[in-house]
Design a protein around this motif. Sequence first.
Motif, PDB file in Angstrom:
ATOM      1  N   GLY A  56       0.806  -1.214   0.000  1.00  0.00           N
ATOM      2  CA  GLY A  56       0.000   0.000   0.000  1.00  0.00           C
ATOM      3  C   GLY A  56       0.837   1.260   0.000  1.00  0.00           C
ATOM      4  N   SER A  57       0.482   2.183   0.879  1.00  0.00           N
ATOM      5  CA  SER A  57       1.214   3.447   1.022  1.00  0.00           C
ATOM      6  C   SER A  57       2.209   3.396   2.170  1.00  0.00           C
ATOM      7  CB  SER A  57       0.227   4.606   1.227  1.00  0.00           C
ATOM      8  OG  SER A  57      -0.660   4.731   0.137  1.00  0.00           O
ATOM      9  N   PHE A  58       2.596   2.206   2.584  1.00  0.00           N
ATOM     10  CA  PHE A  58       3.553   2.005   3.684  1.00  0.00           C
ATOM     11  C   PHE A  58       3.034   2.617   4.982  1.00  0.00           C
ATOM     12  CE2 PHE A  58       5.979   2.270  -0.261  1.00  0.00           C
ATOM     13  CZ  PHE A  58       6.657   1.064  -0.253  1.00  0.00           C
ATOM     14  N   ASP A  59       1.745   2.520   5.237  1.00  0.00           N
ATOM     15  CA  ASP A  59       1.192   3.076   6.468  1.00  0.00           C
ATOM     16  C   ASP A  59       0.241   2.062   7.110  1.00  0.00           C
ATOM     17  OD1 ASP A  59      -0.800   3.112   4.619  1.00  0.00           O
ATOM     18  OD2 ASP A  59      -1.365   5.198   4.888  1.00  0.00           O
ATOM     19  N   ILE A  60       0.031   2.250   8.408  1.00  0.00           N
ATOM     20  CA  ILE A  60      -0.835   1.330   9.149  1.00  0.00           C
ATOM     21  C   ILE A  60      -1.311   2.027  10.422  1.00  0.00           C
ATOM     22  CG2 ILE A  60       0.883   0.228  10.648  1.00  0.00           C
ATOM     23  CD1 ILE A  60      -0.435  -2.465   9.791  1.00  0.00           C
ATOM     24  N   ASN A  61      -2.435   1.576  10.942  1.00  0.00           N
ATOM     25  CA  ASN A  61      -2.935   2.068  12.228  1.00  0.00           C
ATOM     26  C   ASN A  61      -2.416   1.178  13.358  1.00  0.00           C
ATOM     27  OD1 ASN A  61      -4.396   3.873  10.655  1.00  0.00           O
ATOM     28  ND2 ASN A  61      -6.284   2.678  10.778  1.00  0.00           N
ATOM     29  N   TYR A  62      -2.104   1.785  14.488  1.00  0.00           N
ATOM     30  CA  TYR A  62      -1.604   1.010  15.620  1.00  0.00           C
ATOM     31  C   TYR A  62      -2.234   1.528  16.909  1.00  0.00           C
ATOM     32  CZ  TYR A  62       1.373   4.933  16.979  1.00  0.00           C
ATOM     33  OH  TYR A  62       1.818   6.164  17.383  1.00  0.00           O
ATOM     34  N   GLU A  63      -2.224   0.648  17.915  1.00  0.00           N
ATOM     35  CA  GLU A  63      -2.756   1.016  19.230  1.00  0.00           C
ATOM     36  C   GLU A  63      -2.084   0.163  20.298  1.00  0.00           C
ATOM     37  OE1 GLU A  63      -7.142   2.059  20.725  1.00  0.00           O
ATOM     38  OE2 GLU A  63      -6.832  -0.108  20.478  1.00  0.00           O
ATOM     39  N   VAL A  64      -1.660   0.801  21.365  1.00  0.00           N
ATOM     40  CA  VAL A  64      -1.057   0.124  22.510  1.00  0.00           C
ATOM     41  C   VAL A  64      -1.941   0.373  23.716  1.00  0.00           C
ATOM     42  CG1 VAL A  64       0.976  -0.088  23.984  1.00  0.00           C
ATOM     43  CG2 VAL A  64       1.256   0.448  21.557  1.00  0.00           C
ATOM     44  N   THR A  65      -2.396  -0.705  24.327  1.00  0.00           N
ATOM     45  CA  THR A  65      -3.262  -0.587  25.503  1.00  0.00           C
ATOM     46  C   THR A  65      -2.651  -1.359  26.665  1.00  0.00           C
ATOM     47  OG1 THR A  65      -4.570  -2.488  24.771  1.00  0.00           O
ATOM     48  CG2 THR A  65      -5.345  -0.313  24.125  1.00  0.00           C
ATOM     49  N   GLY A  66      -2.912  -0.864  27.865  1.00  0.00           N
ATOM     50  CA  GLY A  66      -2.427  -1.506  29.068  1.00  0.00           C
ATOM     51  C   GLY A  66      -3.514  -2.286  29.764  1.00  0.00           C
ATOM     52  N   PRO A  67      -3.256  -2.719  30.989  1.00  0.00           N
ATOM     53  CA  PRO A  67      -4.284  -3.430  31.762  1.00  0.00           C
ATOM     54  C   PRO A  67      -5.540  -2.579  31.898  1.00  0.00           C
ATOM     55  CG  PRO A  67      -2.136  -3.636  32.808  1.00  0.00           C
ATOM     56  CD  PRO A  67      -1.971  -2.629  31.709  1.00  0.00           C
TER      57      PRO A  67
END
Length: 210
Positions: A56-67
């Motif tokens: 694609g456009s070399f991009d992505i969505n990300y998410e970091v969640t804790g407890p």
Amino acid sequence: MKLSLLSAGLFAYFVSLVSATALTYKIGANEKACFFAAPEKKGAKIAFYFAVQSGGSFDINYEVTGPGDKVILDGEKERQGDFVFTANELGEYKFCFNNEMSTYSEKFVDFEIAVEDEVRAQLPSKQGSTPEQTSALEESIYKVSGQLSTIARNQKYFRTRENRNFSTVRSTEGRIVNFSLIQCSMMVCMGALQVFVVRFFFQGARKGYV
């Protein structure tokens, strides 16, 4: 001298207890992938790095969640990221990549999750050495460790740029080949059309004479 080198080696080896995971993962279109890390004690440092290598456009969505599903980091259409945060709570930390924005493009993502407890070992002191000498040696080792981390980060950056540039060159090459094929097809069609028109005029002229 040998004792100092041995002490430095042991100190560099035990300077920090780190558990790390470095992977390359293929994320399909409309896919969401999550990975987990669980620090063993509060206050541990968690390092998170990712870079989209191709697709694609070399991009992505990300998410970091804790407890408790508490959002720590998130972003949309990012090409790469390098973060460090403190695990203030015990439990599982979730690192998710979301490619649901792509309808047909799959993407390759390099990422690394490292949990560091920052346990500093005490350097054995040699007989006759002063605390200032030991402290100077410790600072030198930490400086070398920091420089190695910088080198590793730069290597990841250059690897990502190389993969992206190679993907761009390959895409451009494919477009040139396709354009050349279309151009050749158009030339053949134009030649056939010219022959048809000339034959049509000559056949019409013969019918007029008859």
